[in-house]
Design a protein around this motif. Structure first.
Motif, PDB file in Angstrom:
ATOM      1  N   ARG A 137       2.254 -74.974 -17.979  1.00  8.19           N
ATOM      2  CA  ARG A 137       3.436 -74.654 -18.783  1.00  8.19           C
ATOM      3  C   ARG A 137       4.197 -73.472 -18.190  1.00  8.19           C
ATOM      4  O   ARG A 137       5.429 -73.463 -18.178  1.00  8.19           O
ATOM      5  N   PHE A 138       3.466 -72.473 -17.701  1.00  3.69           N
ATOM      6  CA  PHE A 138       4.145 -71.312 -17.121  1.00  3.69           C
ATOM      7  C   PHE A 138       4.932 -71.699 -15.877  1.00  3.69           C
ATOM      8  O   PHE A 138       5.987 -71.130 -15.597  1.00  3.69           O
ATOM      9  N   ALA A 139       4.424 -72.673 -15.130  1.00  4.86           N
ATOM     10  CA  ALA A 139       5.100 -73.121 -13.905  1.00  4.86           C
ATOM     11  C   ALA A 139       6.264 -74.069 -14.198  1.00  4.86           C
ATOM     12  O   ALA A 139       6.978 -74.472 -13.275  1.00  4.86           O
ATOM     13  N   ARG A 195       8.148 -69.272 -20.912  1.00  4.12           N
ATOM     14  CA  ARG A 195       8.015 -68.048 -21.698  1.00  4.12           C
ATOM     15  C   ARG A 195       6.917 -68.161 -22.759  1.00  4.12           C
ATOM     16  O   ARG A 195       6.160 -67.214 -22.984  1.00  4.12           O
ATOM     17  N   ASN A 196       6.843 -69.298 -23.415  1.00 10.12           N
ATOM     18  CA  ASN A 196       5.785 -69.483 -24.420  1.00 10.12           C
ATOM     19  C   ASN A 196       4.408 -69.395 -23.781  1.00 10.12           C
ATOM     20  O   ASN A 196       3.465 -68.862 -24.380  1.00 10.12           O
ATOM     21  N   ALA A 197       4.275 -69.911 -22.557  1.00 14.57           N
ATOM     22  CA  ALA A 197       2.999 -69.794 -21.849  1.00 14.57           C
ATOM     23  C   ALA A 197       2.727 -68.347 -21.467  1.00 14.57           C
ATOM     24  O   ALA A 197       1.589 -67.864 -21.582  1.00 14.57           O
ATOM     25  N   ALA A 198       3.754 -67.625 -21.028  1.00 17.72           N
ATOM     26  CA  ALA A 198       3.585 -66.235 -20.585  1.00 17.72           C
ATOM     27  C   ALA A 198       2.996 -65.354 -21.674  1.00 17.72           C
ATOM     28  O   ALA A 198       2.121 -64.520 -21.421  1.00 17.72           O
ATOM     29  N   ILE A 199       3.450 -65.542 -22.920  1.00 18.99           N
ATOM     30  CA  ILE A 199       2.959 -64.670 -23.996  1.00 18.99           C
ATOM     31  C   ILE A 199       1.584 -65.103 -24.504  1.00 18.99           C
ATOM     32  O   ILE A 199       0.963 -64.380 -25.286  1.00 18.99           O
ATOM     33  N   GLN A 200       1.104 -66.264 -24.061  1.00 11.74           N
ATOM     34  CA  GLN A 200      -0.216 -66.736 -24.469  1.00 11.74           C
ATOM     35  C   GLN A 200      -1.276 -66.595 -23.384  1.00 11.74           C
ATOM     36  O   GLN A 200      -2.468 -66.806 -23.634  1.00 11.74           O
ATOM     37  N   LYS A 226       2.094 -69.587 -32.162  1.00 11.35           N
ATOM     38  CA  LYS A 226       1.975 -69.276 -30.734  1.00 11.35           C
ATOM     39  C   LYS A 226       3.288 -69.496 -29.988  1.00 11.35           C
ATOM     40  O   LYS A 226       3.668 -68.698 -29.140  1.00 11.35           O
ATOM     41  N   ASP A 227       3.976 -70.600 -30.283  1.00 12.87           N
ATOM     42  CA  ASP A 227       5.198 -70.937 -29.545  1.00 12.87           C
ATOM     43  C   ASP A 227       6.431 -70.416 -30.277  1.00 12.87           C
ATOM     44  O   ASP A 227       7.245 -71.186 -30.791  1.00 12.87           O
ATOM     45  N   ILE A 228       6.584 -69.093 -30.321  1.00 13.57           N
ATOM     46  CA  ILE A 228       7.727 -68.550 -31.051  1.00 13.57           C
ATOM     47  C   ILE A 228       8.998 -68.500 -30.206  1.00 13.57           C
ATOM     48  O   ILE A 228      10.076 -68.277 -30.729  1.00 13.57           O
ATOM     49  N   ILE A 229       8.876 -68.699 -28.902  1.00 11.51           N
ATOM     50  CA  ILE A 229      10.055 -68.662 -28.036  1.00 11.51           C
ATOM     51  C   ILE A 229      10.905 -69.895 -28.259  1.00 11.51           C
ATOM     52  O   ILE A 229      10.413 -71.021 -28.316  1.00 11.51           O
ATOM     53  N   ALA A 230      12.203 -69.682 -28.389  1.00 15.62           N
ATOM     54  CA  ALA A 230      13.158 -70.770 -28.612  1.00 15.62           C
ATOM     55  C   ALA A 230      14.089 -70.902 -27.413  1.00 15.62           C
ATOM     56  O   ALA A 230      14.144 -70.013 -26.550  1.00 15.62           O
ATOM     57  N   THR A 231      14.816 -72.008 -27.362  1.00 13.08           N
ATOM     58  CA  THR A 231      15.809 -72.202 -26.303  1.00 13.08           C
ATOM     59  C   THR A 231      17.089 -71.474 -26.674  1.00 13.08           C
ATOM     60  O   THR A 231      17.592 -71.588 -27.798  1.00 13.08           O
ATOM     61  N   ILE A 232      17.588 -70.682 -25.747  1.00 14.43           N
ATOM     62  CA  ILE A 232      18.855 -69.988 -25.951  1.00 14.43           C
ATOM     63  C   ILE A 232      19.930 -70.705 -25.142  1.00 14.43           C
ATOM     64  O   ILE A 232      19.762 -70.949 -23.953  1.00 14.43           O
TER      65      ILE A 232
END
Length: 303
Positions: free
Chosen positions: A152-154, A162-167, A294-300
């Motif tokens: 996911r990070f890749a 981003r969601n992978a980075a914070i996890q 866990k997946d709090i990042i959204a698409t901007i």
């Protein structure tokens, strides 16, 4: 004369043995274990021939690893639920098996004070975990991100990355600052616009800066957030300032900054973008994710 020489030799020998014992003891004194970003207390690691050994129960603290003990054969089996690999070691033997491949163990598994001790680095590396030694803090660091998170990070999708980075395992080799605010909603993540390999996490009056490298988010700086007017210790201009209490090299987030605030009490995530002066130029909301937040990042938009 001979008697004097014998006594001198005996004293020298005893002194060397005492010094050697002291060095062995000091090599273990203050030794710390950091497993996937958490300090593992009470594990009683030992050092034999410069190799750190831990009780087999310690190995089970590594995510996705299960440990089984066969008392009859004195064999330890470590299974990885993520990759399905297996490692077998036997007490007193320098031969181990990774799946069906025979490998040599540097220091044999042993029994100490009714506990089975195994070489920590060997087990970690044999099952594709990352193992590092930090001499400044005398810390053995071992972490094992899941293959799913690494994929996911890749991803070329910024939200996924981003969601992978914070996890990913978040690892700090410094003593963390104590929060100076009461707990409420969750924290806020800040990312440089269009990037996922570094971020700031602010929660309970403390801000952490982390950089993603080798499958982990390494905390490089931490500071107490200032609630006073903007000062000369700005991390994000007109958005995030810190007080005198900090460690590490303070980052400077300039240009556009994306933010994601965890509002779990109202089951929402508030997100948006600051411009270089700290003004909000985009703001949105989404429902709180159902995977335990866990997946709090959204698409901007426009990213």
């Amino acid at each position: 004369m001979k008697k004097s020489l014998f006594i001198c030799s005996l004293i020298l020998s005893l002194s060397m043995q005492t010094a050697t014992g002291a060095m062995a003891a000091s090599s273990q004194k203050g030794l710390s274990l950091n497993i996937n970003g958490s300090v593992a207390n009470g594990q009683n690691p030992v050092v034999i021939d410069n190799v750190t050994l831990v009780p087999i129960r310690t190995v089970s603290l590594i995510p996705n690893l299960k440990v089984d003990w066969n008392n009859k054969t004195k064999t330890v089996t470590v299974s990885d639920s993520d990759t399905k690999n297996k490692l077998k070691l036997t007490v007193g033997s320098n031969i181990a098996y990774v799946n069906d491949k025979k490998v040599s163990v540097g220091v044999n598994p042993t029994v100490k004070e009714d506990a089975v001790y195994v070489p920590f680095r060997f087990i970690g590396e044999a099952l594709d975990a990352k193992v590092l030694w930090n001499p400044d803090t005398k810390t053995v660091v071992i972490y094992k991100p899941s293959q799913t998170l690494l994929q996911r990070f890749a991803s070329n999708k910024l939200e996924e990355s981003r969601n992978a980075a914070i996890q990913l395992p978040r690892i700090s080799l410094q003593e963390e600052l104590a929060g100076n605010e009461e707990g409420g909603d969750g924290g806020t993540y800040y990312f440089p616009n269009k990037k996922s390999n570094s971020f700031i996490y602010a929660y309970r009056g403390i801000a952490q800066y982390a950089e993603v490298k080798d499958g982990a988010a390494w905390v490089k700086w931490e500071g107490q957030i200032s609630t006073s007017k903007p000062n000369n210790k700005s991390v994000i201009p007109n958005v995030l300032q810190v007080s005198e209490k900090e460690w590490g090299d303070r980052p400077s987030f300039t240009g556009k900054i994306d933010f994601f605030k965890d509002l779990w009490k109202t089951e929402q995530v508030k997100f948006g973008t600051f411009d270089e002066n700290g003004n909000i130029i985009y703001e949105g909301e989404k429902s709180f994710p159902n995977n335990k937040g866990k997946d709090i990042i959204a698409t901007i938009p426009a990213e």
